[in-house]
Structures are given as structure tokens and as C-alpha cells.
Design an enzyme around this catalytic site. Structure first.
Site, PDB file in Angstrom:
ATOM      1  N   ASN A 259       0.803  -1.227   0.000  1.00 59.76           N
ATOM      2  CA  ASN A 259       0.000   0.000   0.000  1.00 59.76           C
ATOM      3  C   ASN A 259       0.841   1.284   0.000  1.00 59.76           C
ATOM      4  O   ASN A 259       0.282   2.385   0.007  1.00 59.76           O
ATOM      5  CB  ASN A 259      -0.932   0.019   1.216  1.00 59.76           C
ATOM      6  CG  ASN A 259      -2.097  -0.935   1.079  1.00 59.76           C
ATOM      7  OD1 ASN A 259      -2.546  -1.225  -0.031  1.00 59.76           O
ATOM      8  ND2 ASN A 259      -2.597  -1.448   2.201  1.00 59.76           N
TER       9      ASN A 259
ATOM     10  N   HIS B 155      -9.034  -0.924 -14.592  1.00 53.61           N
ATOM     11  CA  HIS B 155      -7.730  -0.528 -15.140  1.00 53.61           C
ATOM     12  C   HIS B 155      -7.875   0.215 -16.459  1.00 53.61           C
ATOM     13  O   HIS B 155      -6.896   0.411 -17.168  1.00 53.61           O
ATOM     14  CB  HIS B 155      -6.840  -1.755 -15.319  1.00 53.61           C
ATOM     15  CG  HIS B 155      -6.190  -2.198 -14.054  1.00 53.61           C
ATOM     16  ND1 HIS B 155      -5.420  -3.328 -13.962  1.00 53.61           N
ATOM     17  CD2 HIS B 155      -6.201  -1.662 -12.808  1.00 53.61           C
ATOM     18  CE1 HIS B 155      -4.971  -3.474 -12.724  1.00 53.61           C
ATOM     19  NE2 HIS B 155      -5.444  -2.462 -11.999  1.00 53.61           N
TER      20      HIS B 155
END
Length: 349
Positions: free
Chosen positions: A115, A215
């Protein structure tokens, strides 16, 4: 900004890809996401959950997302990605927003290695929206619901579908970096691995292909695909499933060693800033950026879905809206025993 079709000339294609890669330093990889534990759908989620307690919540959040999209467009993919990462781990409970406490030996989710590339614009958007909502409806609306609404807003602002967001999530009390690695898809994940991960969250093969369509906007750092360019699966050769023009363009900005760690490339080389269905047509032309993306067209279990969505944007939008509602219901917390309503999203009460 010029755009490309899969049949564009080689020189035009390489120039456009190089231009985007070199000058857009946006966000790193993150395949489409899902949560930690598959639980039965929470009965309490409702479109009208705040109808009496904070009826203007969507307008308040919308005022922030529209401003952010206009002033800082990268806020869109950053926030959408943040929502996916939140739902992957511990469910959709805003646990990704909690900051590691000073002096604590236990790192929060946002500080996990997977992350660290999450852009600050996503966090900033939720912080601003939460502050505005708290000023009008103190102690009522959860950070988890604000994140779900903001992600929907950005999808629509970028050209994608508008769908209703069911609300009623409480904020989670647990945020641990150690729980992140096994619950996120990765750039080199195989289709088998992706199907297994999504299935463990109660998501189908269609959900996998549909949510991967996120995406259609966003970017990935070189580290997430550099092996495809130079040493695919240890062969010391490029992945044969990359279009030679794209391969050449990527190599120009992503050397095998010693490159700029901040350089990024778009997931969608044809319409990188628009939420559409070009992602799927790109995969069919060997223009997928990540191995995990291109693999969806190469595997017979997912290929028909890639082809179907590539032909029909309306079908993709409808399926994407349904999949987002399904994903947004994973691991939802309810009540003070399991959740809370944070006043500041980064601070556990």
C-alpha cells in the site's frame, strides 16, 4: 493529448506511449480488488440509510469529488484504487484510512508494503469530504460510506457508469499491515491465483474480469511490469504477449536497472484518462500493461468475457455497476461491537 488505436502507426504509437510514461507520474500498480472475508450480504445496507439523519450526504461528498476531479484529476484513479484496497482487507470498512499510531509496533494497513504507493490524493479527497460532512451531520456518516460514494463519483466523472450506492457501513476497528499481503492481487498473479483469491471473497470469474476493467484508468510504476520487458518468467526475454510497439515504448522509460522509480505507464494506452471499455480491446491487441491483465485474454475461462465487454460498452457498464455493489458489501461492519463512526478517518476512536 493524442490517442492511439491498436492499428496506429509504429512511430505514432511509440511517441504517445513515451509521452504518457515520461510525463505522467501517477500511481502504481493495483489490480482490481476485493476483500478479506466472504460473509453473507449485510441486510442493513440501504440506498436511503441517511435519508433522515443526513439527507444531503451525497451532495456534500459530490461537491468535493467534482472539485478534486477538476483541479487534481489523478484523484479519480487514486480514490477508486483506495476503495478496492480497503475492501480487499477486512472488508469495506475504511480500515485502509487509519494511520499507524506514533510509537506503535503494529503497522496499519496503509503502511503495508503493498500500500505504500497509494497516492495521497485519494486520502486527501476522503479527508476533505469527511470534514465537510461532519460540519453538517456530526457523528452520523461513516468514513467507509464516504469512500464508497467518492469512488462511485469519480468513476462517473471519468466517463463511467453512475450507480446507486447502498449505505450503512460502519468503520472498522482493526487495521493491520500483516493482513494485507495475502489479500491483494499482484501484477504477476496468474489467472488461477486471481480466480482463487476472488472466489475466497465470494466473487465469481465474471466479477474478476469486470472489476479488472477498472484498469481503464490509472497507472503503474515500472517495477510492476519490468520483468515482462526483460526477463519474463526467468527466460531473459520479453513476454511474447506484448505488442512490439508497446514493448519498445516501455523499454525507453523503464530500463532493466537504474531507472527512475517515479516513472509510470498507463494501464490503458489508448484512452488513459477515460473510464470506458478500451481496456478489453487493448488486451486483445497485446496492449495490456500487466501480466495479470493480459492473462485474462489468454486464459480460455476469461477470454470470452474480455471479448464480450470489448464489443459492448453498455454491457460492461451494467456489469461493472453490479460488481461494485457486490464488492462494496463484503465484510461490512455494523454496530458498536464490530464498528465505530470515526470523526477523523485516520484516527481509531
Amino acid at each position: 493529448m493524442p490517442v492511439l488505436s491498436p492499428t496506429s502507426s509504429s512511430s505514432s504509437f511509440v511517441f504517445t506511449c513515451f509521452f504518457i510514461i515520461l510525463f505522467v507520474t501517477i500511481n502504481s500498480y493495483n489490480p482490481v480488488a476485493i476483500t478479506t472475508k466472504a460473509k453473507r450480504p449485510p441486510r442493513q445496507l440501504s440506498v436511503n440509510y441517511y435519508a433522515k439523519s443526513c439527507p444531503q450526504v451525497e451532495q456534500l461528498v459530490g461537491s468535493i469529488t467534482s472539485q478534486q476531479f477538476k483541479e487534481i484529476p489523478v484523484s479519480a484513479p487514486a480514490t477508486i484504487r483506495l476503495f478496492f484496497h480497503d475492501c480487499f482487507v477486512e472488508g469495506c470498512d475504511a480500515s485502509i484510512l487509519i494511520a499507524t499510531q506514533p510509537g506503535s509496533k503494529i503497522l496499519a494497513e496503509k503502511d503495508a508494503a503493498d500500500n505504500r504507493d497509494l497516492r495521497t490524493e485519494g486520502f486527501d479527497t476522503i479527508t476533505r469530504a469527511k470534514a465537510l460532512v461532519e460540519s453538517k451531520c456530526p457523528g452520523i456518516v461513516s468514513c467507509a460510506d464516504i469512500l464508497a460514494i467518492a469512488a462511485r463519483d469519480f468513476i462517473h466523472l471519468a466517463g463511467g457508469p453512475y450507480y446507486v450506492v447502498k449505505k450503512g457501513r460502519w468503520d472498522g476497528k482493526i487495521s493491520m499491515a500483516s493482513r494485507v499481503p495475502n489479500n491483494l492481487p499482484h501484477a504477476n498473479s496468474t489467472v488461477d491465483q486471481l480466480i482463487k483469491l476472488f472466489s475466497s471473497k465470494g466473487l465469481t470469474i465474471q466479477d474478476l474480469v469486470v472489476l479488472s476493467g477498472a484498469h481503464t484508468i490509472g497507472f503503474a510504476h515500472c517495477k510492476n511490469f519490468v520483468d515482462r520487458l526483460y526477463n519474463y518468467k526467468g527466460t531473459k526475454q520479453a513476454d511474447p504477449a506484448i505488442d512490439p510497439r508497446l514493448l519498445k515504448a516501455l523499454k525507453m522509460s523503464c530500463p532493466q536497472v537504474g531507472g527512475n522509480a517515479d516513472i509510470v505507464a498507463p494501464f490503458d494506452v489508448t484512452t488513459p484518462f477515460v473510464f470506458d471499455h478500451a481496456y478489453y480491446t487493448n488486451l486483445q491487441s497485446k496492449l495490456g500493461l500487466l501480466a495479470s491483465d493480459e492473462g485474462l485474454f489468454l486464459d480460455p475461462r476469461t477470454k470470452p468475457l474480455v471479448q464480450s465487454f470489448g464489443l459492448d460498452k453498455a454491457k460492461f457498464f451494467l456489469a461493472f455497476s453490479a460488481a461494485m455493489e457486490k464488492m462494496g458489501s463484503i465484510g461490512v461492519k455494523r454496530g458498536r461491537r464490530h464498528g465505530e463512526k470515526r470523526k477523523a478517518c485516520s484516527i481509531h476512536m
